[in-house]
Design a protein around this motif. Structure first.
Motif, mmCIF file in Angstrom:
data_model
loop_
_atom_site.group_PDB
_atom_site.id
_atom_site.type_symbol
_atom_site.label_atom_id
_atom_site.label_comp_id
_atom_site.label_asym_id
_atom_site.label_seq_id
_atom_site.Cartn_x
_atom_site.Cartn_y
_atom_site.Cartn_z
ATOM 1 N N HIS A 177 -16.664 -7.530 12.036
ATOM 2 C CA HIS A 177 -16.931 -6.431 11.119
ATOM 3 C C HIS A 177 -17.259 -6.932 9.704
ATOM 4 C CE1 HIS A 177 -15.938 -3.801 14.523
ATOM 5 N NE2 HIS A 177 -15.080 -4.833 14.753
ATOM 6 N N PHE A 234 -11.267 3.791 4.097
ATOM 7 C CA PHE A 234 -10.313 4.267 3.308
ATOM 8 C C PHE A 234 -10.249 4.069 1.886
ATOM 9 C CE2 PHE A 234 -5.734 4.299 2.105
ATOM 10 C CZ PHE A 234 -5.406 5.603 2.019
ATOM 11 N N SER A 235 -9.526 4.872 0.938
ATOM 12 C CA SER A 235 -9.450 4.353 -0.419
ATOM 13 C C SER A 235 -8.269 5.342 -0.846
ATOM 14 C CB SER A 235 -10.657 4.749 -1.315
ATOM 15 O OG SER A 235 -10.953 5.824 -1.886
ATOM 16 N N GLN A 236 -7.443 4.533 -1.577
ATOM 17 C CA GLN A 236 -6.381 5.579 -2.498
ATOM 18 C C GLN A 236 -6.460 4.935 -3.938
ATOM 19 O OE1 GLN A 236 -2.840 4.582 -0.114
ATOM 20 N NE2 GLN A 236 -2.405 2.857 -1.377
ATOM 21 N N TYR A 259 -4.785 5.980 -7.700
ATOM 22 C CA TYR A 259 -3.826 6.501 -8.556
ATOM 23 C C TYR A 259 -4.313 6.935 -9.857
ATOM 24 C CZ TYR A 259 -0.480 6.090 -4.667
ATOM 25 O OH TYR A 259 0.340 6.110 -3.525
ATOM 26 N N LYS A 296 -24.700 -1.675 13.746
ATOM 27 C CA LYS A 296 -23.728 -1.440 14.951
ATOM 28 C C LYS A 296 -24.441 -0.198 16.028
ATOM 29 C CE LYS A 296 -19.348 -2.518 12.606
ATOM 30 N NZ LYS A 296 -17.993 -1.636 12.127
ATOM 31 N N LYS A 311 2.015 7.592 -17.451
ATOM 32 C CA LYS A 311 3.000 6.798 -16.929
ATOM 33 C C LYS A 311 3.614 5.979 -17.988
ATOM 34 C CE LYS A 311 2.014 7.035 -11.844
ATOM 35 N NZ LYS A 311 1.560 6.357 -10.607
ATOM 36 N N LEU A 335 3.278 1.570 -1.797
ATOM 37 C CA LEU A 335 4.087 1.951 -3.209
ATOM 38 C C LEU A 335 3.155 2.922 -3.880
ATOM 39 C CD1 LEU A 335 5.387 -1.776 -3.944
ATOM 40 C CD2 LEU A 335 6.465 0.064 -2.798
ATOM 41 N N PRO A 336 3.894 3.598 -4.411
ATOM 42 C CA PRO A 336 3.054 4.426 -5.474
ATOM 43 C C PRO A 336 2.523 3.908 -6.469
ATOM 44 C CG PRO A 336 5.388 4.897 -6.015
ATOM 45 C CD PRO A 336 5.269 4.093 -4.714
ATOM 46 N N GLY A 337 1.145 4.259 -6.845
ATOM 47 C CA GLY A 337 0.439 3.621 -7.980
ATOM 48 C C GLY A 337 -0.376 2.290 -7.523
ATOM 49 N N PHE A 338 -0.193 2.077 -6.174
ATOM 50 C CA PHE A 338 -1.066 1.066 -5.594
ATOM 51 C C PHE A 338 -2.510 1.271 -5.095
ATOM 52 C CE2 PHE A 338 -2.247 -2.420 -2.680
ATOM 53 C CZ PHE A 338 -1.895 -3.378 -3.591
ATOM 54 N N GLY A 339 -3.259 0.981 -5.810
ATOM 55 C CA GLY A 339 -4.819 1.551 -5.464
ATOM 56 C C GLY A 339 -5.244 0.399 -4.490
ATOM 57 N N PHE A 340 -6.084 1.026 -3.510
ATOM 58 C CA PHE A 340 -6.752 0.238 -2.242
ATOM 59 C C PHE A 340 -7.694 0.939 -1.833
ATOM 60 C CE2 PHE A 340 -6.821 -0.513 2.113
ATOM 61 C CZ PHE A 340 -7.305 -1.975 2.114
ATOM 62 N N SER A 341 -8.695 0.244 -1.482
ATOM 63 C CA SER A 341 -9.905 0.633 -0.714
ATOM 64 C C SER A 341 -10.476 -0.394 0.448
ATOM 65 C CB SER A 341 -11.222 1.344 -1.582
ATOM 66 O OG SER A 341 -11.884 0.043 -2.092
ATOM 67 N N GLN A 342 -10.850 0.074 1.381
ATOM 68 C CA GLN A 342 -11.607 -0.717 2.440
ATOM 69 C C GLN A 342 -12.736 0.259 2.753
ATOM 70 O OE1 GLN A 342 -8.318 -0.829 5.389
ATOM 71 N NE2 GLN A 342 -9.260 0.561 6.593
ATOM 72 N N GLU A 343 -14.063 -0.612 2.740
ATOM 73 C CA GLU A 343 -15.448 0.131 3.186
ATOM 74 C C GLU A 343 -16.226 -0.967 3.934
ATOM 75 O OE1 GLU A 343 -18.052 1.437 -0.348
ATOM 76 O OE2 GLU A 343 -16.163 0.916 -1.468
ATOM 77 N N TYR A 344 -16.214 -0.302 5.192
ATOM 78 C CA TYR A 344 -17.102 -1.108 6.283
ATOM 79 C C TYR A 344 -18.610 -0.987 6.008
ATOM 80 C CZ TYR A 344 -12.825 -2.416 8.405
ATOM 81 O OH TYR A 344 -11.573 -2.941 8.863
ATOM 82 N N GLN A 349 0.763 -1.392 0.039
ATOM 83 C CA GLN A 349 0.130 -0.125 0.251
ATOM 84 C C GLN A 349 0.730 1.269 -0.026
ATOM 85 O OE1 GLN A 349 -3.214 -1.906 2.834
ATOM 86 N NE2 GLN A 349 -3.466 0.097 2.954
#
Lengths: 444, 444
Positions: free
Chosen positions: A281, B181-183, B185, A237, B237, A176-185, A174
């Motif tokens: 969760h 959370f989300s990121q 690029y 919750k 890129k 590293l540049p360019g690494f997309g990620f999301s977490q939604e609860y 996470q």
């Protein structure tokens, strides 16, 4: 036997063990690194199982490495869903139009032990337990671990992360540049409860997945081989009827007895389960890409580490097992060029994982709210009628997801086409009816 | 002076320093913890500035604590955009219908130094530099730091994270259940280049934000007080015309000279800039919630730590400064009940931050692709015409974003209403024209 370089698989859970089986068959040396102790020697964590529902995708992935029979021996078929109304009225629906197909209840810990045994019985597979990953260098494939004997390091040209939703490997990627990620609860938590066997017999019909739909909340129950049921309560919750509002065993039990009366009568251990099982969760996680190439190593993500989903379509493990099949296919196609195979695997699987993530979220609303309505029952009857009328040409989404291996995104595209065709057919039928009525009216 | 408990602000960047000013005015003891050395003693990082465009929202936030004048002294007004066609043809558009309003070019490092001086001049504010946060306990408000003198700890009942897109505080909160959370690029990188002064004068018109729109890529340039321009190249890129494809100084310069000929002629340091300035990344980050309440402490997020956006609407710093205003307002409304104020602040600001994040992404396509088209110029002329025709009643999105403090999501709702009204008006006009034409035709 081809001689191949070593692969490190981080996580000896369901997907990690099955990955090891697939790779060992291709001749790789595989080391599994697992944070927890050997599950064959330790008791499972309390209240953390959520029984799995294994269906065709999972079975297909097991079948390809000859593990379907041993796994399915411990599974209980559930050919339909049983809805429990607040007044205790039951209604049963088959999952498939022919009533013959089932999803299959199995305990996560039993399945894990079976797969771990199978992996370790393959040549070239070994496991290091109580190895918690604390560092990863993508360029060299060097991994740092914390173990009971102090820090340890290892390295491998291929590092596969199958370490679940809270993946330590992904935690490193996470940054590293360019690494997309999301977490939604979701604003919902879950708690496991138990319906024990009654006089040595199942207290409910074991041939069904039981659902107590309650609008903004629900409970489900899946049968176990020891004749108990594992129940999972999905509650908000916070707000009315939530875990936060019902924060003492008395409040909890009073509310539960009022809203889940028939189940309450079967739960002598309710207070104990409430007090000791944690509130879990519900999270959806997405990553993009699923693999990162370093100078001398490559890192790939499989299963929940790449795409954690909510459990409401019963597809989490099935989808993870499909990852193993696709990675194996890409290795075959690329002549075991691992970086290229991982890139191909990731770009192919991503849209399917995104699709089932959405379907799982949508299905929560359906399960807790819509399954109780008349229009839902009518729609299911109509769907099954169309399926019998147009065998193989009209197939419901549920059947395509649970009883086929058609990739999830293709399922969605097919359902869209089907719906258009059915709407066109219905319009045509309506037009014909209007024409006939008009003709009859003119004759008068 | 009211005596209040201590607030820890992590990050002494733009938003951290302004937050300290607002809190000190309310009587709080504020400690700023900053990872980097004191910026007033160190040289700024090379190629990392992206000049800021301060506009009304940012100026308003500065004005409320009396800092607008000192800041704006160092700013250069840009009343419009100057487009550079591939053949060197220039076209200028005012940002506002009246041609009088400007966005303002300012260097991030100068602005940071000014705000840090202002914060440290306030009673009760102190700063600890070279303090890298390595741990945070939300329940106690305890923070661990790495410093040149070894590890250090501190604690505060209120911890505010203003430590930017790669926020260390948010990195800790991400592991808490329920923290979304989300990121994401972009597949684009950026590189800073320079157009130095020529014979002591600006080489381009300093009264404009310069844009070289090139379809899938673009360059922009903002004036500096030393008569140079800071240029930022936004390129894919990978693929044709990308940083990856143009990976030697020769390839880069050949491509650049062919596509940005007029700028190339003004860049004697191009090869040096190419070699030494890093390729930056463009990321959108979203968090939900923006505050977490522990047993004896509360943690809140401000600025990029809560909502990093891409730079294409020139609103990153402006939006971060608005956070300070809103937090101050919520503290006022709640009688300085910090946990309640942070909850209120987060729930109010979230939709506005989400809106500007989307607008910034959309504006990239507009800047690199559409500003060069005739239909864009026509639309802008039409917009400005309507604005002059209906003063205060029709206002373009750009003006509402850049020259008002209307919350971003309200801007979007107003633009939707305006577009409906304009479409209805146009339809009405069309209907009237048709009616008149028909009447005229009948008379013949």
């Amino acid at each position: 036997m081809r001689s191949r370089h070593e692969v490190a698989v981080v996580g000896a859970g369901l997907v990690g063990c099955l990955t090891a089986c697939y790779l060992a068959r291709r001749g790789y040396e595989v080391t599994l690194y697992e944070r927890r102790p050997d599950p064959r020697e330790a008791a499972p964590e309390r209240g953390r199982s959520i029984n799995l529902a294994i269906s065709e995708r999972g079975i297909d992935a097991l079948r390809r490495v000859g593990l379907d029979e041993v796994v399915m021996k411990a599974a209980l078929p559930m050919p339909g869903r049983m809805m429990h109304a607040p007044d205790g009225t039951l209604s049963f629906q088959h999952y498939s139009a022919d009533g013959l197909r089932s999803i299959n209840s199995i305990s996560r810990s039993d399945l894990n032990r079976t797969l771990l045994d199978a992996a370790l019985a393959m040549p070239g597979v070994r496991a290091c337990f109580e190895h918690r990953l604390t560092g990863l260098d993508v360029d060299s494939g060097r991994m740092d671990f914390e173990t009971p004997d102090g820090p340890a390091t290892a390295s491998a040209p291929v590092v596969l992360a199958a370490d679940g939703a809270y993946s330590a490997v992904r935690g490193r990627l996470q940054f590293l540049p360019g690494f997309g990620f999301s977490q939604e609860y979701l604003d919902y938590g879950y708690k496991e409860l138990t319906i024990p066997a009654r006089d040595g017999e199942y207290a409910l019909d074991p041939g069904a997945l039981h659902i107590w739909p309650r609008g903004q909340a629900m409970m489900i129950a899946l049968p176990n081989p020891d004749r108990s049921f594992t129940c999972t309560l999905f509650w908000p919750k916070s707000g009315p009827g939530s875990f936060e509002a019902l924060d003492t065993v008395e409040r909890f039990e009073e509310f539960f007895a009022a809203n889940y009366a028939d189940a309450h009568a079967l739960m002598p251990d309710l207070a104990d389960d409430y007090a000791h099982n944690p509130i879990g969760h519900l999270v959806t996680m997405r990553t993009d890409p699923w693999q990162v190439r370093g100078a001398r190593a490559v890192v790939g993500l499989l299963g929940d580490a790449a795409h954690a989903i909510v459990p409401f379509y019963g597809q989490g493990a099935n989808c993870g097992f499909e990852d193993c099949v696709e990675l194996d296919r890409c290795l075959e196609e690329t002549g075991d060029d691992f970086p290229e195979a991982l890139a191909r695997y990731g770009s192919r699987r991503k849209e399917h994982a995104d699709t089932i993530a959405e379907l799982a979220l949508t299905n929560f609303v359906e399960m807790r709210d819509k399954v109780a309505s008349r229009s839902f029952l009518l729609r299911k009857r109509l769907e099954h009628g169309l399926e019998r009328l147009l065998p193989g040409r009209y197939v419901s989404r549920y059947e395509l997801v649970s009883f086929s291996t058609m990739p999830y995104a293709e399922v969605q595209r097919r359902i869209t086409r089907q719906n258009v065709a059915v709407a066109a057919g219905a319009l045509g039928a309506l037009a014909a009816a209007v024409a006939v009525t008009a003709r009859l009216a003119r004759r008068r």
